[in-house]
Design an enzyme around this catalytic site. Structure first.
Site, mmCIF file in Angstrom:
data_model
loop_
_atom_site.group_PDB
_atom_site.id
_atom_site.type_symbol
_atom_site.label_atom_id
_atom_site.label_comp_id
_atom_site.label_asym_id
_atom_site.label_seq_id
_atom_site.Cartn_x
_atom_site.Cartn_y
_atom_site.Cartn_z
ATOM 1 N N MET A 49 4.524 -1.084 8.249
ATOM 2 C CA MET A 49 3.682 -0.038 8.832
ATOM 3 C C MET A 49 4.370 0.476 10.084
ATOM 4 O O MET A 49 4.411 -0.220 11.115
ATOM 5 C CB MET A 49 2.287 -0.572 9.159
ATOM 6 C CG MET A 49 1.497 -1.024 7.946
ATOM 7 S SD MET A 49 -0.134 -1.690 8.396
ATOM 8 C CE MET A 49 -0.928 -0.206 9.046
ATOM 9 N N CYS A 54 6.933 6.979 2.982
ATOM 10 C CA CYS A 54 6.506 7.419 4.308
ATOM 11 C C CYS A 54 6.036 8.869 4.256
ATOM 12 O O CYS A 54 6.785 9.767 3.841
ATOM 13 C CB CYS A 54 7.635 7.274 5.322
ATOM 14 S SG CYS A 54 7.159 7.811 6.986
ATOM 15 N N GLN A 56 13.554 -2.965 5.776
ATOM 16 C CA GLN A 56 13.371 -1.755 4.980
ATOM 17 C C GLN A 56 14.237 -0.632 5.530
ATOM 18 O O GLN A 56 14.329 -0.434 6.744
ATOM 19 C CB GLN A 56 11.907 -1.315 4.976
ATOM 20 C CG GLN A 56 11.653 -0.114 4.062
ATOM 21 C CD GLN A 56 10.233 0.370 4.081
ATOM 22 O OE1 GLN A 56 9.808 0.992 5.058
ATOM 23 N NE2 GLN A 56 9.477 0.097 3.023
#
Length: 314
Positions: A8, A98, A68
């Site tokens: 996140m 995203c 990531q």
């Protein structure tokens, strides 16, 4: 069953990963994305975003951490994937979900869901570059403006050689508005022979069970729910009772201490207010306390409000 903490951006940094992995039996946590453009990034970029690399790719509690990457150039994604692995990441993940406008404008994240061939080329380049024993994974949404290419994108990831695929069951246009369309994940799970991880609208253990029942997946990824209910992962995996407000407030004090002693202390007021915006969903007490502290802008004032609230209910 596996429970994975979702990446996140701007929320789950190393301090949050530390706090949450200490109280939850996560099988894996995934970092905020490393933005890849047109170069091999220096090691310091990886260490800044993922200091767990200095601990054999583990949180202090021993949970594996996966870096990531977000980018659109296969060659540079591959080279940076190798670097992440060499520095100690437990596999490497590619971000195709995203929704941020600034990211999408530069042809990264969810915008790539319009181009399955590009997704295939990126994942394949990463898979070809990374040692076979190391996982190469991807996280996607169901689409960009609509869901018409959801299966094509899932197949692109699989056919490129990915180890597993996480799916946020909404399009970019859907944003974070409920519902999550778990039934699309069901179709992908039936079609793909690799593990599929379900993500979206999992706020409690009952949601997780319904998601697994609908999708047939035995792995779930939790994001906003893990911030709203800090021990959500534990309630899903072990049946533990949800944290009380006192337990959560004690956790907030622990987080505060880490933030104030860390490199991001200047951001503390905005970060703690951000966390309260999630806690409001689970705890009425959080809403009342947030109304009290939101008027303050300095770290000192906010910490005093939290300390007073903690002492009052202990």
């Amino acid at each position: 069953m596996r429970v994975i903490l979702a990446p996140m951006e701007g929320v789950v940094d190393d301090h949050m990963r530390d706090i949450l992995s200490t109280i939850n039996p996560f099988d894996l946590v995934v970092t905020e994305f490393v933005r890849v453009v047109n170069q091999l990034l220096p090691e310091k970029v990886f260490y800044k975003l993922c200091p767990e690399l200095l601990n054999n790719g583990l949180t202090p509690a021993g949970t594996p951490v996966r870096v990531q990457l977000l980018g659109q150039e296969p060659e540079w994604m591959a080279q940076n994937a190798i670097r992440a692995i060499e520095l100690g990441s437990n596999g490497v993940d590619a971000n195709f979900g995203c929704p941020a406008k600034t990211v999408n404008k530069s042809k990264g994240g969810a915008v790539l869901l319009q181009y399955p061939e590009n997704i295939h080329n990126i994942v394949k380049a990463m898979r070809d570059a990374v040692p076979i024993e190391q996982p190469v994974t991807a996280k996607i949404r169901l689409g960009y403006e609509d869901k018409s290419l959801f299966m094509e994108n899932a197949l692109a990831v699989y056919e490129a050689g990915a180890t597993e695929l996480a799916i946020h069951a909404r399009s970019k246009t859907d944003g974070y508005k409920p519902p999550a369309y778990w039934e699309y994940i069901t179709e992908v799970r039936k079609r793909l022979p690799i593990p599929v991880i379900a993500n979206g609208e999992i706020w409690n253990a009952a949601d997780a069970q319904r998601c697994m029942d609908v999708t047939g997946c035995d792995s779930v990824m939790i994001g906003r729910g893990a911030i709203s209910l800090p021990n959500l992962g534990d309630t899903i995996k072990t049946g533990a009772a949800p944290y009380s407000w006192l337990e959560t407030l004690t956790l907030l004090m622990n987080y505060t201490e880490k933030e104030l002693n860390g490199r991001k202390s200047d951001y503390y007021p905005s970060r703690i207010k951000q966390w309260f915006s999630y806690l409001n969903r689970q705890y009425p007490e959080a809403d009342a306390l947030f109304r009290e502290l939101r008027v303050f802008k300095t770290t000192e004032d906010i910490v005093k409000v939290l300390q007073n609230a903690h002492q009052t209910i202990r």
